[in-house]
Motif scaffolding. Structure first.
Motif, PDB file in Angstrom:
ATOM      1  N   ALA A 126     -10.383   1.590 -13.084  1.00 24.34           N
ATOM      2  CA  ALA A 126     -10.927   2.929 -12.836  1.00 24.34           C
ATOM      3  C   ALA A 126     -10.653   3.368 -11.403  1.00 24.34           C
ATOM      4  CB  ALA A 126     -12.427   2.941 -13.115  1.00 24.34           C
ATOM      5  N   GLY A 127     -10.651   2.396 -10.484  1.00 25.43           N
ATOM      6  CA  GLY A 127     -10.442   2.694  -9.065  1.00 25.43           C
ATOM      7  C   GLY A 127      -9.038   3.166  -8.738  1.00 25.43           C
ATOM      8  N   ARG A 128      -8.103   3.031  -9.695  1.00 21.26           N
ATOM      9  CA  ARG A 128      -6.731   3.493  -9.442  1.00 21.26           C
ATOM     10  C   ARG A 128      -6.616   5.008  -9.506  1.00 21.26           C
ATOM     11  NH1 ARG A 128      -3.553  -0.635  -7.893  1.00 21.26           N
ATOM     12  NH2 ARG A 128      -3.223   1.092  -6.482  1.00 21.26           N
ATOM     13  N   ALA A 129      -7.629   5.685 -10.066  1.00 19.95           N
ATOM     14  CA  ALA A 129      -7.599   7.153 -10.135  1.00 19.95           C
ATOM     15  C   ALA A 129      -8.508   7.729  -9.054  1.00 19.95           C
ATOM     16  CB  ALA A 129      -8.067   7.611 -11.513  1.00 19.95           C
ATOM     17  N   ASP A 156      -0.435   0.054  -3.194  1.00 19.23           N
ATOM     18  CA  ASP A 156      -0.526   1.481  -2.934  1.00 19.23           C
ATOM     19  C   ASP A 156       0.405   2.226  -3.882  1.00 19.23           C
ATOM     20  OD1 ASP A 156      -0.815   4.001  -1.975  1.00 19.23           O
ATOM     21  OD2 ASP A 156       0.224   3.673  -0.075  1.00 19.23           O
ATOM     22  N   ILE A 157      -0.194   2.915  -4.855  1.00 19.55           N
ATOM     23  CA  ILE A 157       0.620   3.696  -5.805  1.00 19.55           C
ATOM     24  C   ILE A 157       0.221   5.169  -5.727  1.00 19.55           C
ATOM     25  CG2 ILE A 157       1.240   1.852  -7.403  1.00 19.55           C
ATOM     26  CD1 ILE A 157      -1.169   2.660  -9.122  1.00 19.55           C
ATOM     27  N   ARG A 173       4.361   6.717  -5.695  1.00 24.93           N
ATOM     28  CA  ARG A 173       3.904   7.241  -4.401  1.00 24.93           C
ATOM     29  C   ARG A 173       4.526   8.605  -4.083  1.00 24.93           C
ATOM     30  NH1 ARG A 173       4.067   1.751  -2.866  1.00 24.93           N
ATOM     31  NH2 ARG A 173       6.175   1.909  -2.048  1.00 24.93           N
ATOM     32  N   ASN A 174       5.829   8.748  -4.389  1.00 24.07           N
ATOM     33  CA  ASN A 174       6.479  10.011  -4.018  1.00 24.07           C
ATOM     34  C   ASN A 174       6.418  11.061  -5.129  1.00 24.07           C
ATOM     35  OD1 ASN A 174       8.574   9.446  -5.850  1.00 24.07           O
ATOM     36  ND2 ASN A 174       9.850   8.477  -4.283  1.00 24.07           N
TER      37      ASN A 174
END
Length: 764
Positions: free
Chosen positions: A387-390, A364-365, A346-347
């Protein structure tokens, strides 16, 4: 200083790179999509409305609004929209609204993992603090301290937990949770699609127990479910909850522009159609993005593969990036380590992460830009989740699917239309699996006695209760069945595996600081934690010095070797009972109970980079026995007569190899959940037979679904063989162990004859 490219400029240069372009099978661009929004509901509490506006939310997406209306009308529902579409508000809004209207109201949130629970608690608490009201939300899991537990039970408006804690810590001690159960208004089940197979079958029974306890305390909560895209969300939600539910499946959220690229590694052996290792290609591709400091997630199908890729990437970028900027993430890591990795993503401290499907879920990443899949994840639903993680928030995103030589990968990569146009798979659970059901009836009887005539959420129980009384598990007195043991049964029942105990992995590299570094289920431990196995954890290699099978402990020590290990499993299968049988002129199709004996036999040492075999050794472990369900295909004499004995053997083995990769597609399961073995002369009927069996005691309905859709399964297998560019058979179609030049044609001939027969089958 070297110039680093943006994602857009790197994409442009890749388009001009001949070596890269030669391997692209399909480049699919999904345009950005505008949001479909509506005004805030008029009856939404003003405090909640202001809190949302302070967070930059002035309107709701259409699916969030629909969820709010259904919840207010008292309906149970399931919302099915992609990753990062704001599903959280589908349940947070109605829950917070209800508690603001009546502060005695309670809600129970169920998430499949601790990571998700922690993540959602943070978001929920932010909204609550914006509202400025006294409203308590707590996570209740294994990490919750005893001091806080009492507070959660008494004063938690929203209790956030996972099915395992509900099963083993909340329901057995329901008398400590009276204020929750008396006032429970909502039960939220997030990531519904995760609850399939054996896990879903267990959780469905936990929900039955939960509803029974709610009824005892006089409450009747609504169910709110959310899910990724699957073929049967309504059916799954109804089977899991035992309720009629409404379906919300129109997504109103916006999405960024996405490039979905199908990448097939180059062929290194043309006659055998063997391609360069997907793992090595992923290393090269991920390296391009990471060296340009583009935040990237790499998915791999197994724990071992995660650790191999992590090792490769650390080595590749060691002169340009610090080691801790690329991390692994998978089951078996300890919770604290996983929270640190999520925070780093995240950061921006973590640039790259290599994960199993553990990061498929909505943790949440942050806003990753690139997703690389090492092989097809096994289901279309899973691929879309990854795919939704990008590109979760803005800008362009790239998804690269890098195929291995496996038949399933090659079928998907050569058939992009199948991937983009096919409905996602069906998720299957079987709550009435006898092994699972009996376990949960013991738990339910411990929680509240059963009276004669009681049902378990509508299921007749008398025979099972009488059996448990005869076995002296329950005590029958005064028309009531009571639990009669000292210990409570939930403690010994795992929701996540067929076996009840995991093997604990103990690192003894430093004798002064011996520590537990992970755990693994028994069936996997046979092939991954045997003596002399090389176990990989966070890119570090450990050698298993001793596997204590009785005590379920694996003792490991850190080593530095240039190989990893892989083990073989020998399997024998016998049919116990034929429940269903259909037959035609060419083949017989059966379904019934079987017993499977599995034994780990030998392991191989495989060199990094070249992946060549550099040694082997025996494995000395006892045989594991499994009673389960299986579908099978037996080939009749008239087809066999047209092939020699050797050709029959090769075509049966070839057909089994193809079916092992195609069948899991049809039933939305991990390939390891459904095993396939071939017998040249089956014990029960003497015919060449292929068995497809559930790898769980009692079965969970996977092989039954195969039996019911056998024509579709065989059709897919034939297409896979037809689309394979090899001439004589290869690892991408009928397997690597077949040497006959006619093997591919013979396998196609065999499956074609079986398929022709499926049109005219007669039930017996």
């Amino acid at each position: 200083m070297e110039f680093r490219k943006t994602l857009t400029s790197l994409l442009e240069s890749l388009k001009e790179d001949k070596e890269f372009n030669d391997q692209i099978v399909h480049w699919h661009t999904i345009p950005a999509k505008e949001a479909k929004s509506v005004e805030m509901p008029k009856d939404l509490d003003t405090r909640l409305k202001i809190a949302l506006e302070n967070r930059g939310i002035s309107k709701l997406y259409s699916h969030q609004n629909e969820a709010f209306l259904y919840a207010n009308s008292g309906s149970d529902f399931v919302a099915v929209t992609p990753t990062a579409s704001g599903k959280t508000l589908c349940y947070n809004l109605p829950v917070l609204q209800k508690i603001l209207q009546d502060e005695t109201s309670r809600a129970l949130y169920l998430f499949p993992t601790k990571a998700l629970a922690q993540d959602q608690k943070s978001e929920l608490n932010e909204i609550i603090s914006e509202m400025g009201v006294s409203l308590n939300s707590y996570t209740y899991d294994g990490d919750t301290s005893p001091a806080i537990r009492q507070k959660v039970r008494k004063a938690g408006h929203i209790v956030i937990t996972n099915p395992d804690m509900l099963h083993s810590a909340i329901l057995p001690h329901h008398t400590k949770w009276v204020s929750l159960f008396e006032n429970l208004k909502y039960i939220v089940i997030d990531e519904l699609h995760i609850y399939r197979g054996i896990f879903g079958s267990h959780v469905s029974n936990v929900i039955r127990r939960l509803k029974r306890i709610c009824e005892f305390y006089g409450s009747d909560p609504q169910f709110i479910c959310t899910s990724a895209t699957i073929a049967n969300p309504k059916e799954l939600a109804e089977t899991l909850t035992g309720r009629q539910v409404k379906l919300i499946n129109e997504n109103g959220a916006p999405s960024s522009k996405k490039h979905f690229i199908f990448y097939n590694p180059p062929i290194v052996n043309k006659p055998l159609n063997i391609r360069r290792s997907a793992t090595l290609e992923v290393r090269k591709l991920a390296g391009k993005f990471l060296k340009n400091k583009i935040q990237t997630i790499v998915f791999a199908r197994s724990r071992v593969r995660v650790e191999i890729i992590l090792t490769y990437l650390h080595d590749l970028v060691k002169n340009e990036l610090v080691k801790k900027s690329i991390q692994g993430y998978r089951g078996g890591y300890l919770p604290k380590q996983r929270r640190e990795i999520e925070k780093g993503l995240r950061n921006g401290e973590v640039l790259g992460v290599v994960s199993t499907n553990a990061l498929e879920l909505g943790v949440d990443i942050g806003s990753l830009q690139v997703c690389i899949m090492t092989g097809y994840p096994g289901t279309i639903a899973s691929a879309w989740q990854q795919a939704g993680r990008a590109g979760r928030r803005q800008g362009e995103a790239v998804i690269l699917m890098v195929a291995s030589s496996s038949p399933l990968d090659q079928y998907i990569i050569q058939n992009p239309r199948y991937f983009f146009e096919q409905n996602p798979e069906t998720a299957i659970i079987n709550p009435d699996n006898l092994v699972v059901l009996v376990d949960h009836l013991k738990c339910a009887a411990f929680e509240l006695p059963f009276k004669v005539g009681d049902t378990f959420d509508g299921l007749e129980l008398e025979d099972i209760l009488q059996f448990l009384a005869e076995e002296r598990v329950l005590y029958f007195n005064n028309e009531t069945y009571h639990w009669m043991n000292d210990s409570f049964p939930a403690h010994n029942i795992s929701l996540r595996s067929a076996s009840q105990e995991n093997v604990v992995i103990i690192d003894q590299s430093d004798i002064a600081n011996v520590k537990v570094i992970g755990e693994m289920d028994r069936f996997s431990a046979m092939t991954l934690l045997h003596d002399e196995a090389v176990y990989l954890h966070q890119g570090v290699q450990y050698q298993v010095e001793k596997l204590d099978w009785e005590e379920k402990k694996a003792f490991v020590r850190e080593v530095d070797v240039d190989y990893f290990t892989d083990a073989n499993l020998a399997v024998q299968l016998k049919v116990l009972e034929e429940d269903m049988l259909k037959e035609d002129h060419n083949a017989m199709f059966g379904y019934g109970d079987v017993t499977v004996q599995a034994m780990a036999t030998i392991f191989k040492k495989i060199k990094f980079d070249t992946h060549e075999n550099i040694g082997s050794g025996p494995i000395h472990l006892p045989e594991e026995e499994l009673h389960t369900n299986s579908a099978w295909i037996s080939v009749n004499e008239n087809v066999v007569e047209r092939l020699s004995i050797k050709r029959v053997e090769e075509s049966i083995i070839g057909a089994a190899h193809v079916l092992q990769h195609v069948a899991p597609l049809k039933v939305m399961c991990d390939p390891s959940d459904l095993h396939v073995i071939a017998q040249i002369k089956a014990v029960h009927n003497g015919k060449p037979t292929i068995f497809l069996y559930d790898r769980y005691p009692g079965g969970v309905g996977l092989s039954k679904r195969i039996y019911e859709t056998i024509n579709d399964v065989i059709n897919e297998a034939l297409q896979l063989i037809e689309f394979c560019p090899c001439t004589e058979g290869c690892p991408s179609c009928i397997g690597a162990d077949i040497v006959s030049k006619s093997a591919k044609n013979d396998t196609h001939f065999l499956l074609s004859n079986i398929k022709d027969g499926t049109k005219n089958v007669v039930e017996k």
